[in-house]
Motif scaffolding. Structure first.
Motif, PDB file in Angstrom:
ATOM      1  N   LEU A  92       9.263 -31.942 -20.731  1.00  0.00           N
ATOM      2  CA  LEU A  92      10.666 -32.200 -21.044  1.00  0.00           C
ATOM      3  C   LEU A  92      11.490 -32.430 -19.788  1.00  0.00           C
ATOM      4  CD1 LEU A  92      11.397 -29.832 -24.060  1.00  0.00           C
ATOM      5  CD2 LEU A  92      11.457 -32.320 -24.032  1.00  0.00           C
ATOM      6  N   ILE A  93      11.142 -31.747 -18.713  1.00  0.00           N
ATOM      7  CA  ILE A  93      11.825 -31.984 -17.439  1.00  0.00           C
ATOM      8  C   ILE A  93      11.615 -33.427 -16.989  1.00  0.00           C
ATOM      9  CG2 ILE A  93      11.758 -31.464 -14.971  1.00  0.00           C
ATOM     10  CD1 ILE A  93      13.317 -29.405 -16.469  1.00  0.00           C
ATOM     11  N   LYS A  94      10.390 -33.935 -17.161  1.00  0.00           N
ATOM     12  CA  LYS A  94      10.093 -35.316 -16.788  1.00  0.00           C
ATOM     13  C   LYS A  94      10.871 -36.298 -17.659  1.00  0.00           C
ATOM     14  CE  LYS A  94       5.438 -34.420 -15.006  1.00  0.00           C
ATOM     15  NZ  LYS A  94       3.980 -34.674 -15.188  1.00  0.00           N
ATOM     16  N   ILE A  95      10.973 -35.990 -18.945  1.00  0.00           N
ATOM     17  CA  ILE A  95      11.731 -36.848 -19.863  1.00  0.00           C
ATOM     18  C   ILE A  95      13.202 -36.848 -19.492  1.00  0.00           C
ATOM     19  CG2 ILE A  95      12.497 -37.118 -22.256  1.00  0.00           C
ATOM     20  CD1 ILE A  95       9.755 -36.038 -23.112  1.00  0.00           C
ATOM     21  N   ALA A  96      13.729 -35.665 -19.173  1.00  0.00           N
ATOM     22  CA  ALA A  96      15.144 -35.549 -18.790  1.00  0.00           C
ATOM     23  C   ALA A  96      15.420 -36.347 -17.519  1.00  0.00           C
ATOM     24  CB  ALA A  96      15.518 -34.083 -18.580  1.00  0.00           C
ATOM     25  N   ASP A  97      14.465 -36.336 -16.599  1.00  0.00           N
ATOM     26  CA  ASP A  97      14.623 -37.084 -15.350  1.00  0.00           C
ATOM     27  C   ASP A  97      14.650 -38.593 -15.605  1.00  0.00           C
ATOM     28  OD1 ASP A  97      14.836 -37.311 -12.543  1.00  0.00           O
ATOM     29  OD2 ASP A  97      12.691 -37.705 -12.385  1.00  0.00           O
ATOM     30  N   VAL A 104      18.437 -33.378 -14.495  1.00  0.00           N
ATOM     31  CA  VAL A 104      17.440 -32.318 -14.540  1.00  0.00           C
ATOM     32  C   VAL A 104      18.082 -30.980 -14.200  1.00  0.00           C
ATOM     33  CG1 VAL A 104      15.347 -31.410 -13.446  1.00  0.00           C
ATOM     34  CG2 VAL A 104      15.504 -33.849 -14.028  1.00  0.00           C
ATOM     35  N   SER A 105      19.046 -31.003 -13.277  1.00  0.00           N
ATOM     36  CA  SER A 105      19.724 -29.762 -12.876  1.00  0.00           C
ATOM     37  C   SER A 105      20.438 -29.113 -14.062  1.00  0.00           C
ATOM     38  CB  SER A 105      20.732 -30.048 -11.762  1.00  0.00           C
ATOM     39  OG  SER A 105      21.712 -30.981 -12.188  1.00  0.00           O
ATOM     40  N   GLU A 106      20.931 -29.928 -14.994  1.00  0.00           N
ATOM     41  CA  GLU A 106      21.614 -29.386 -16.181  1.00  0.00           C
ATOM     42  C   GLU A 106      20.610 -28.713 -17.118  1.00  0.00           C
ATOM     43  OE1 GLU A 106      25.323 -32.579 -16.396  1.00  0.00           O
ATOM     44  OE2 GLU A 106      23.480 -32.970 -17.520  1.00  0.00           O
ATOM     45  N   VAL A 107      19.436 -29.313 -17.245  1.00  0.00           N
ATOM     46  CA  VAL A 107      18.387 -28.709 -18.061  1.00  0.00           C
ATOM     47  C   VAL A 107      17.953 -27.382 -17.442  1.00  0.00           C
ATOM     48  CG1 VAL A 107      16.065 -28.984 -19.010  1.00  0.00           C
ATOM     49  CG2 VAL A 107      17.586 -30.971 -18.838  1.00  0.00           C
ATOM     50  N   GLU A 108      17.808 -27.371 -16.137  1.00  0.00           N
ATOM     51  CA  GLU A 108      17.391 -26.146 -15.444  1.00  0.00           C
ATOM     52  C   GLU A 108      18.470 -25.072 -15.529  1.00  0.00           C
ATOM     53  OE1 GLU A 108      14.440 -28.148 -12.054  1.00  0.00           O
ATOM     54  OE2 GLU A 108      16.568 -27.788 -11.604  1.00  0.00           O
ATOM     55  N   SER A 109      19.738 -25.483 -15.488  1.00  0.00           N
ATOM     56  CA  SER A 109      20.838 -24.518 -15.630  1.00  0.00           C
ATOM     57  C   SER A 109      20.819 -23.890 -17.017  1.00  0.00           C
ATOM     58  CB  SER A 109      22.180 -25.205 -15.390  1.00  0.00           C
ATOM     59  OG  SER A 109      22.303 -25.627 -14.053  1.00  0.00           O
ATOM     60  N   ALA A 110      20.571 -24.715 -18.045  1.00  0.00           N
ATOM     61  CA  ALA A 110      20.481 -24.197 -19.411  1.00  0.00           C
ATOM     62  C   ALA A 110      19.320 -23.220 -19.534  1.00  0.00           C
ATOM     63  CB  ALA A 110      20.308 -25.358 -20.396  1.00  0.00           C
ATOM     64  N   ARG A 126      26.904 -23.219 -27.902  1.00  0.00           N
ATOM     65  CA  ARG A 126      27.370 -24.237 -28.846  1.00  0.00           C
ATOM     66  C   ARG A 126      28.827 -24.624 -28.598  1.00  0.00           C
ATOM     67  NH1 ARG A 126      22.596 -26.068 -29.780  1.00  0.00           N
ATOM     68  NH2 ARG A 126      21.176 -24.375 -30.298  1.00  0.00           N
ATOM     69  N   MET A 127      29.499 -23.883 -27.751  1.00  0.00           N
ATOM     70  CA  MET A 127      30.913 -24.147 -27.483  1.00  0.00           C
ATOM     71  C   MET A 127      31.133 -24.680 -26.076  1.00  0.00           C
ATOM     72  SD  MET A 127      32.302 -20.611 -29.210  1.00  0.00           S
ATOM     73  CE  MET A 127      31.355 -19.933 -30.584  1.00  0.00           C
ATOM     74  N   LEU A 128      30.041 -25.082 -25.413  1.00  0.00           N
ATOM     75  CA  LEU A 128      30.138 -25.592 -24.052  1.00  0.00           C
ATOM     76  C   LEU A 128      29.545 -26.995 -23.972  1.00  0.00           C
ATOM     77  CD1 LEU A 128      28.940 -22.395 -22.144  1.00  0.00           C
ATOM     78  CD2 LEU A 128      31.293 -23.222 -22.328  1.00  0.00           C
ATOM     79  N   PRO A 129      30.266 -27.943 -23.391  1.00  0.00           N
ATOM     80  CA  PRO A 129      29.738 -29.295 -23.243  1.00  0.00           C
ATOM     81  C   PRO A 129      28.393 -29.283 -22.518  1.00  0.00           C
ATOM     82  CG  PRO A 129      32.065 -29.249 -22.697  1.00  0.00           C
ATOM     83  CD  PRO A 129      31.642 -27.817 -22.859  1.00  0.00           C
ATOM     84  N   ILE A 130      27.525 -30.201 -22.874  1.00  0.00           N
ATOM     85  CA  ILE A 130      26.181 -30.358 -22.328  1.00  0.00           C
ATOM     86  C   ILE A 130      25.275 -29.189 -22.741  1.00  0.00           C
ATOM     87  CG2 ILE A 130      24.753 -30.687 -20.283  1.00  0.00           C
ATOM     88  CD1 ILE A 130      26.603 -33.024 -20.909  1.00  0.00           C
ATOM     89  N   PHE A 131      25.687 -27.955 -22.435  1.00  0.00           N
ATOM     90  CA  PHE A 131      24.882 -26.793 -22.815  1.00  0.00           C
ATOM     91  C   PHE A 131      24.683 -26.749 -24.330  1.00  0.00           C
ATOM     92  CE2 PHE A 131      25.853 -25.259 -18.593  1.00  0.00           C
ATOM     93  CZ  PHE A 131      24.733 -24.518 -18.269  1.00  0.00           C
ATOM     94  N   ALA A 139      15.076 -22.468 -25.672  1.00  0.00           N
ATOM     95  CA  ALA A 139      14.820 -21.637 -26.858  1.00  0.00           C
ATOM     96  C   ALA A 139      13.517 -22.050 -27.521  1.00  0.00           C
ATOM     97  CB  ALA A 139      15.979 -21.769 -27.842  1.00  0.00           C
ATOM     98  N   GLY A 140      13.273 -23.363 -27.567  1.00  0.00           N
ATOM     99  CA  GLY A 140      12.021 -23.846 -28.128  1.00  0.00           C
ATOM    100  C   GLY A 140      10.835 -23.561 -27.232  1.00  0.00           C
ATOM    101  N   VAL A 141      11.006 -23.767 -25.933  1.00  0.00           N
ATOM    102  CA  VAL A 141       9.923 -23.509 -24.970  1.00  0.00           C
ATOM    103  C   VAL A 141       9.480 -22.049 -25.054  1.00  0.00           C
ATOM    104  CG1 VAL A 141       9.346 -23.361 -22.519  1.00  0.00           C
ATOM    105  CG2 VAL A 141      10.601 -25.355 -23.392  1.00  0.00           C
ATOM    106  N   GLU A 142      10.448 -21.138 -25.174  1.00  0.00           N
ATOM    107  CA  GLU A 142      10.152 -19.711 -25.227  1.00  0.00           C
ATOM    108  C   GLU A 142       9.820 -19.224 -26.634  1.00  0.00           C
ATOM    109  OE1 GLU A 142       9.823 -17.806 -22.626  1.00  0.00           O
ATOM    110  OE2 GLU A 142      10.350 -19.458 -21.284  1.00  0.00           O
ATOM    111  N   ARG A 143       9.818 -20.157 -27.602  1.00  0.00           N
ATOM    112  CA  ARG A 143       9.510 -19.835 -29.006  1.00  0.00           C
ATOM    113  C   ARG A 143      10.394 -18.700 -29.529  1.00  0.00           C
ATOM    114  NH1 ARG A 143       4.501 -22.275 -30.335  1.00  0.00           N
ATOM    115  NH2 ARG A 143       4.235 -23.977 -28.846  1.00  0.00           N
ATOM    116  N   MET A 144      11.690 -18.830 -29.290  1.00  0.00           N
ATOM    117  CA  MET A 144      12.642 -17.869 -29.827  1.00  0.00           C
ATOM    118  C   MET A 144      12.520 -17.827 -31.348  1.00  0.00           C
ATOM    119  SD  MET A 144      16.814 -18.052 -29.558  1.00  0.00           S
ATOM    120  CE  MET A 144      17.842 -16.757 -30.257  1.00  0.00           C
ATOM    121  N   SER A 145      12.779 -16.681 -31.942  1.00  0.00           N
ATOM    122  CA  SER A 145      12.743 -16.545 -33.399  1.00  0.00           C
ATOM    123  C   SER A 145      13.552 -17.665 -34.061  1.00  0.00           C
ATOM    124  CB  SER A 145      13.325 -15.191 -33.816  1.00  0.00           C
ATOM    125  OG  SER A 145      13.646 -15.184 -35.189  1.00  0.00           O
TER     126      SER A 145
END
Length: 217
Positions: A92-97, A104-110, A126-131, A139-145
């Motif tokens: 996903l980092i490669k896709i974002a790039d 990519v820095s925004e993805v890493e910040s999230a 959900r109340m912050l732009p970009i984030f 959340a998906g990478v970490e398989r959050m409930s």
């Protein structure tokens, strides 16, 4: 047809969103927000007030606009969650790039924000732009409930969507003012949510103490 909006105002993303909502009504608003979640550069600060404006013109109901945009938020969020779980961080980092207007820095910040705040990051994200979009990836990478992810996404998106749609609805032809003051409105919404949660916690603590006192007596 929507009236009273100038040609210069209804250009680019706005014109596309208006056309979609005029054609499909609430479903069109939901599709626009789902795409906004998948492609962060699409601004919900334009789409949501426009949905409210469209509702004020009678092209769809106010409740319909809120419900469908919230459904769209869930669909977009779960799509990114699924991609995170399926592809993993590195891909996903490669896709974002590769994607235009996504850093990519925004993805890493999230990713860091999610790692630090967990569930709170999903709700307030959900109340912050970009984030608002990118927070679904870690959340998906970490398989959050999935249950927690869905519930927190629903709650946060419902609050954000409702505020911006109502603003567009009551501002009518001046809906574009919302975008100009989006940053201020963002902090007002978050502050309001924090205050409401604090009041609820205080109420619950006091109620528990009263029940405890009554039992002791």
């Amino acid at each position: 047809m929507l009236i009273a909006a100038s040609d210069s105002t209804l250009s680019g993303v706005a014109a596309w969103a208006v056309s979609l909502m005029e054609t499909l009504g609430g479903v069109g608003a939901g599709i626009a927000i789902a795409l906004e979640n998948l492609f962060p550069p699409l601004p919900s600060e334009i789409i949501l007030p426009l949905a409210g404006f469209t509702a004020s013109q009678g092209n769809m109901g106010l409740a319909e606009a809120i419900i469908w945009t919230t459904i769209g938020s869930l669909v977009g969020a779960f799509a990114l969650y699924g991609l995170g779980a399926w592809l993993g961080r590195e891909r996903l980092i490669k896709i974002a790039d590769w994607m235009p207007l996504v850093k990519v820095s925004e993805v890493e910040s999230a990713e860091k924000w999610f790692g630090k705040h967990g569930k709170k990051a999903i709700f307030f994200g959900r109340m912050l732009p970009i984030f608002r979009s990118l927070i679904s990836i870690p959340a998906g990478v970490e398989r959050m409930s999935i249950v927690w992810f869905g519930a927190l996404t629903l709650a946060g998106s419902l609050i954000w969507n409702t505020v911006f749609i109502l603003a567009g609805f009551y501002l009518g032809e001046n809906w574009h003012i919302v975008e100009e003051y989006a940053d201020i409105l963002k902090y007002i919404v978050i502050a309001g949510v924090v205050i409401a949660l604090a009041v609820w916690i205080v109420y619950r603590v006091r109620a528990a103490r009263r029940e405890g006192t009554g039992t002791d007596g």
